[in-house]
Design a protein around this motif. Structure first.
Motif, PDB file in Angstrom:
ATOM      1  N   ALA A  13      21.060  46.540  47.825  1.00  0.00           N
ATOM      2  CA  ALA A  13      21.755  47.102  48.981  1.00  0.00           C
ATOM      3  C   ALA A  13      22.955  47.976  48.649  1.00  0.00           C
ATOM      4  CB  ALA A  13      22.202  45.970  49.910  1.00  0.00           C
ATOM      5  N   THR A  14      23.353  48.069  47.381  1.00  0.00           N
ATOM      6  CA  THR A  14      24.538  48.851  47.044  1.00  0.00           C
ATOM      7  C   THR A  14      24.206  49.959  46.058  1.00  0.00           C
ATOM      8  OG1 THR A  14      25.184  47.443  45.174  1.00  0.00           O
ATOM      9  CG2 THR A  14      25.961  46.796  47.358  1.00  0.00           C
ATOM     10  N   ALA A  15      25.060  50.974  46.062  1.00  0.00           N
ATOM     11  CA  ALA A  15      24.836  52.111  45.163  1.00  0.00           C
ATOM     12  C   ALA A  15      25.076  51.732  43.707  1.00  0.00           C
ATOM     13  CB  ALA A  15      25.758  53.270  45.561  1.00  0.00           C
ATOM     14  N   MET A  16      25.995  50.781  43.464  1.00  0.00           N
ATOM     15  CA  MET A  16      26.290  50.373  42.097  1.00  0.00           C
ATOM     16  C   MET A  16      25.221  49.466  41.504  1.00  0.00           C
ATOM     17  SD  MET A  16      30.397  49.691  42.105  1.00  0.00           S
ATOM     18  CE  MET A  16      30.353  49.403  40.334  1.00  0.00           C
ATOM     19  N   GLY A  17      24.390  48.881  42.372  1.00  0.00           N
ATOM     20  CA  GLY A  17      23.304  48.046  41.882  1.00  0.00           C
ATOM     21  C   GLY A  17      23.788  46.801  41.165  1.00  0.00           C
ATOM     22  N   TRP A  18      23.055  46.428  40.096  1.00  0.00           N
ATOM     23  CA  TRP A  18      23.343  45.178  39.394  1.00  0.00           C
ATOM     24  C   TRP A  18      24.729  45.167  38.747  1.00  0.00           C
ATOM     25  CZ3 TRP A  18      24.444  45.861  34.291  1.00  0.00           C
ATOM     26  CH2 TRP A  18      23.962  47.012  33.672  1.00  0.00           C
ATOM     27  N   ARG A  19      25.310  46.332  38.498  1.00  0.00           N
ATOM     28  CA  ARG A  19      26.642  46.366  37.872  1.00  0.00           C
ATOM     29  C   ARG A  19      27.697  45.705  38.758  1.00  0.00           C
ATOM     30  NH1 ARG A  19      23.909  50.814  36.216  1.00  0.00           N
ATOM     31  NH2 ARG A  19      24.043  51.369  33.991  1.00  0.00           N
ATOM     32  N   LEU A  20      27.519  45.818  40.066  1.00  0.00           N
ATOM     33  CA  LEU A  20      28.477  45.226  40.987  1.00  0.00           C
ATOM     34  C   LEU A  20      28.480  43.702  40.891  1.00  0.00           C
ATOM     35  CD1 LEU A  20      30.546  45.690  43.216  1.00  0.00           C
ATOM     36  CD2 LEU A  20      28.685  45.656  44.887  1.00  0.00           C
ATOM     37  N   ALA A  21      27.327  43.110  40.562  1.00  0.00           N
ATOM     38  CA  ALA A  21      27.252  41.656  40.433  1.00  0.00           C
ATOM     39  C   ALA A  21      28.177  41.158  39.328  1.00  0.00           C
ATOM     40  CB  ALA A  21      25.814  41.230  40.141  1.00  0.00           C
ATOM     41  N   PHE A  22      28.415  41.986  38.315  1.00  0.00           N
ATOM     42  CA  PHE A  22      29.348  41.612  37.246  1.00  0.00           C
ATOM     43  C   PHE A  22      30.781  41.980  37.612  1.00  0.00           C
ATOM     44  CE2 PHE A  22      25.267  42.021  35.115  1.00  0.00           C
ATOM     45  CZ  PHE A  22      25.235  40.887  34.330  1.00  0.00           C
ATOM     46  N   LEU A  23      30.960  43.118  38.251  1.00  0.00           N
ATOM     47  CA  LEU A  23      32.298  43.593  38.563  1.00  0.00           C
ATOM     48  C   LEU A  23      33.021  42.667  39.536  1.00  0.00           C
ATOM     49  CD1 LEU A  23      34.341  45.849  38.087  1.00  0.00           C
ATOM     50  CD2 LEU A  23      33.335  47.080  40.023  1.00  0.00           C
ATOM     51  N   VAL A  24      32.307  42.104  40.514  1.00  0.00           N
ATOM     52  CA  VAL A  24      32.962  41.255  41.515  1.00  0.00           C
ATOM     53  C   VAL A  24      33.487  39.956  40.898  1.00  0.00           C
ATOM     54  CG1 VAL A  24      31.623  42.147  43.444  1.00  0.00           C
ATOM     55  CG2 VAL A  24      30.779  40.171  42.167  1.00  0.00           C
ATOM     56  N   GLN A  25      33.021  39.621  39.696  1.00  0.00           N
ATOM     57  CA  GLN A  25      33.508  38.402  39.053  1.00  0.00           C
ATOM     58  C   GLN A  25      34.928  38.561  38.497  1.00  0.00           C
ATOM     59  OE1 GLN A  25      30.576  36.409  36.468  1.00  0.00           O
ATOM     60  NE2 GLN A  25      29.072  37.894  37.200  1.00  0.00           N
ATOM     61  N   VAL A  26      35.346  39.806  38.288  1.00  0.00           N
ATOM     62  CA  VAL A  26      36.658  40.044  37.681  1.00  0.00           C
ATOM     63  C   VAL A  26      37.793  39.484  38.537  1.00  0.00           C
ATOM     64  CG1 VAL A  26      38.279  41.800  36.884  1.00  0.00           C
ATOM     65  CG2 VAL A  26      35.837  42.024  36.370  1.00  0.00           C
ATOM     66  N   PRO A  27      37.904  39.834  39.838  1.00  0.00           N
ATOM     67  CA  PRO A  27      39.004  39.246  40.633  1.00  0.00           C
ATOM     68  C   PRO A  27      38.907  37.731  40.751  1.00  0.00           C
ATOM     69  CG  PRO A  27      37.469  40.457  42.038  1.00  0.00           C
ATOM     70  CD  PRO A  27      37.123  40.803  40.640  1.00  0.00           C
ATOM     71  N   ILE A  28      37.693  37.187  40.793  1.00  0.00           N
ATOM     72  CA  ILE A  28      37.534  35.727  40.878  1.00  0.00           C
ATOM     73  C   ILE A  28      38.088  35.066  39.627  1.00  0.00           C
ATOM     74  CG2 ILE A  28      35.848  33.851  41.037  1.00  0.00           C
ATOM     75  CD1 ILE A  28      34.066  35.755  42.632  1.00  0.00           C
ATOM     76  N   VAL A  29      37.799  35.645  38.466  1.00  0.00           N
ATOM     77  CA  VAL A  29      38.298  35.098  37.203  1.00  0.00           C
ATOM     78  C   VAL A  29      39.821  35.185  37.142  1.00  0.00           C
ATOM     79  CG1 VAL A  29      38.342  35.441  34.705  1.00  0.00           C
ATOM     80  CG2 VAL A  29      36.175  35.547  35.938  1.00  0.00           C
ATOM     81  N   LEU A  30      40.378  36.303  37.590  1.00  0.00           N
ATOM     82  CA  LEU A  30      41.825  36.466  37.563  1.00  0.00           C
ATOM     83  C   LEU A  30      42.514  35.450  38.469  1.00  0.00           C
ATOM     84  CD1 LEU A  30      42.107  40.375  37.598  1.00  0.00           C
ATOM     85  CD2 LEU A  30      42.423  38.825  35.655  1.00  0.00           C
ATOM     86  N   VAL A  31      41.982  35.250  39.670  1.00  0.00           N
ATOM     87  CA  VAL A  31      42.549  34.252  40.586  1.00  0.00           C
ATOM     88  C   VAL A  31      42.439  32.855  39.982  1.00  0.00           C
ATOM     89  CG1 VAL A  31      42.273  33.141  42.835  1.00  0.00           C
ATOM     90  CG2 VAL A  31      42.150  35.632  42.653  1.00  0.00           C
ATOM     91  N   SER A  32      41.307  32.565  39.357  1.00  0.00           N
ATOM     92  CA  SER A  32      41.117  31.257  38.725  1.00  0.00           C
ATOM     93  C   SER A  32      42.131  31.039  37.609  1.00  0.00           C
ATOM     94  CB  SER A  32      39.701  31.144  38.167  1.00  0.00           C
ATOM     95  OG  SER A  32      38.739  31.271  39.192  1.00  0.00           O
ATOM     96  N   ALA A  33      42.383  32.078  36.820  1.00  0.00           N
ATOM     97  CA  ALA A  33      43.356  31.959  35.729  1.00  0.00           C
ATOM     98  C   ALA A  33      44.744  31.647  36.269  1.00  0.00           C
ATOM     99  CB  ALA A  33      43.382  33.251  34.910  1.00  0.00           C
ATOM    100  N   VAL A  34      45.134  32.293  37.364  1.00  0.00           N
ATOM    101  CA  VAL A  34      46.440  32.031  37.970  1.00  0.00           C
ATOM    102  C   VAL A  34      46.517  30.589  38.484  1.00  0.00           C
ATOM    103  CG1 VAL A  34      47.987  32.647  39.866  1.00  0.00           C
ATOM    104  CG2 VAL A  34      46.826  34.444  38.565  1.00  0.00           C
ATOM    105  N   LEU A  35      45.439  30.135  39.136  1.00  0.00           N
ATOM    106  CA  LEU A  35      45.419  28.770  39.669  1.00  0.00           C
ATOM    107  C   LEU A  35      45.504  27.734  38.548  1.00  0.00           C
ATOM    108  CD1 LEU A  35      42.739  29.125  42.497  1.00  0.00           C
ATOM    109  CD2 LEU A  35      45.210  28.899  42.756  1.00  0.00           C
ATOM    110  N   VAL A  36      44.796  27.997  37.446  1.00  0.00           N
ATOM    111  CA  VAL A  36      44.852  27.077  36.309  1.00  0.00           C
ATOM    112  C   VAL A  36      46.280  27.010  35.763  1.00  0.00           C
ATOM    113  CG1 VAL A  36      44.143  26.759  33.903  1.00  0.00           C
ATOM    114  CG2 VAL A  36      42.437  27.301  35.647  1.00  0.00           C
TER     115      VAL A  36
END
Length: 365
Positions: A13-36
């Motif tokens: 459904a997106t123009a970026m395709g499968w690359r977006l599935a990896f890119l969206v993990q970046v903010p989640i990882v950053l938030v997780s690092a702050v919470l840890v």
């Protein structure tokens, strides 16, 4: 659980395709690092040694070198170069030598990645082998079943929806097996049963073809997930029960190492098997036709080529894919059998409900 569905959706459904599935993990990882950083309370330092001095860099290097060289030979053989190529021939003895060196080093290291001496315990060894082959099989299953579905024309989103059955099975049995062990205090029969369930799931996959009803992959994934989920819980608690309290953290980390190596090897070995069978079958069916070499390479490199096949190729190409998938499913059956045997080698130890342990109440493995 929704990772497969989300990944398939963003691909379709997106123009970026499968690359977006990896890119969206970046903010989640950053938030997780702050919470840890904010929430995790680190216990007081109990050693005067620096953190770096307690890292087994030699063991880490040997592990990486062993895996890289082994995977290079497995993935290149028969696909990029012939099996008789010096690269492939040299990779296997070299990786074996690195593995032997790793075992030797870990046996003498003060803080090893994996406590080799603990593997002499029959239950620990059996659990680690069971985890290794089960993770090989489960990772291969979740990789190749969506590929099978897409070969038959399903979108990435549709394949991801069907993949939901696997994590559902994992969640249900990982929790229920823990509750059952808490009530009975037994895990040996449960571990064997989990591997038998996985065997049934792998057997169901073996009979998939181009005309299989759509509910069959659901059932196969549910069975495989159920077997794997129970295996995770059983092997973890069996390992904890088989060692002293002071070794529990170390052996838990060791089981994760076996799982990590299993997941890496599983997909690589299965992909090599799949590509070799697919290549051979395509050449047997279409090798004499004009432009066959170029078309076969396009088919092997891009599943989207199935929608652009020359006239008269489709049926033979689909059958070639089914033959290649059957080779992968047969590999899963073999791994499941090894899992059953290894689970049967475990010994029944006492499952303790508290940190206070009576050593004389536990059988030695």
């Amino acid at each position: 659980m929704v990772g497969g569905v989300f990944g398939g959706f963003v691909h379709d459904a997106t123009a970026m395709g499968w690359r977006l599935a990896f890119l969206v993990q970046v903010p989640i990882v950053l938030v997780s690092a702050v919470l840890v950083h904010i929430l995790v309370k680190v216990p007081p330092k109990v050693s005067n040694k620096s953190l770096l001095s307690r890292i087994d860099f030699t063991g880490s290097f040997l592990t990486i070198a062993f895996l890289v060289i082994l995977l290079l030979g497995v993935s290149a053989g028969g696909t990029l170069v012939p099996w008789s190529h010096p690269l492939v021939i040299a990779s296997f003895p070299l990786s074996a030598a690195l593995l032997a060196t790793f075992v030797w080093w870990e046996s003498k290291a003060k803080q090893p990645i994996i406590p080799v001496r603990l593997l002499l315990n029959r239950t620990i060894f059996a659990c680690c082998i069971s985890l290794f082959v089960s993770t090989m099989a489960m990772t291969t299953t979740t990789f190749f079943v969506p590929l099978y579905l897409q070969t038959l024309g399903h979108s990435a989103t549709e394949a991801g929806l069907r993949l939901l059955a696997a994590p559902v099975g994992v969640v249900l049995t990982s929790v229920s097996s823990g509750l059952l062990m808490k009530r009975t205090g037994k895990y040996l029969a449960l571990g064997i049963t989990a591997q038998v369930v996985f065997l049934f799931g792998s057997g169901t996959l073996y009979f998939l073809n181009g005309k299989t009803p759509e509910w069959v992959p659901f059932a196969a994934l549910l069975l495989c997930g159920a077997g794997y989920g129970a295996t995770l819980t059983v092997t973890l608690l069996a390992c904890i029960a088989a060692v002293d309290h002071s070794k529990q953290a170390v052996i838990t980390a060791g089981t994760y190492l076996f799982r990590s190596v299993g997941s890496t090897l599983g997909v690589t070995v299965a992909a090599s098997l799949h590509q070799n069978i697919l290549r051979r079958q395509l050449w047997e069916r279409f090798g004499d036709l004009p432009g066959a070499a170029e078309e076969i390479e396009r088919i092997r490199n891009d599943i989207g080529e199935l929608g652009r096949l020359p006239e008269g190729w489709y049926g033979g190409v689909i059958q070639s894919f089914m033959d290649a998938f059957r080779g992968v499913w047969l590999m899963l059956l073999g791994l499941a059998v090894v899992g059953i045997i290894s689970s049967g080698l475990m010994k029944q130890h006492k499952l303790h409900s508290t940190l206070t342990r009576q050593e004389d109440s536990r059988e030695r493995g």
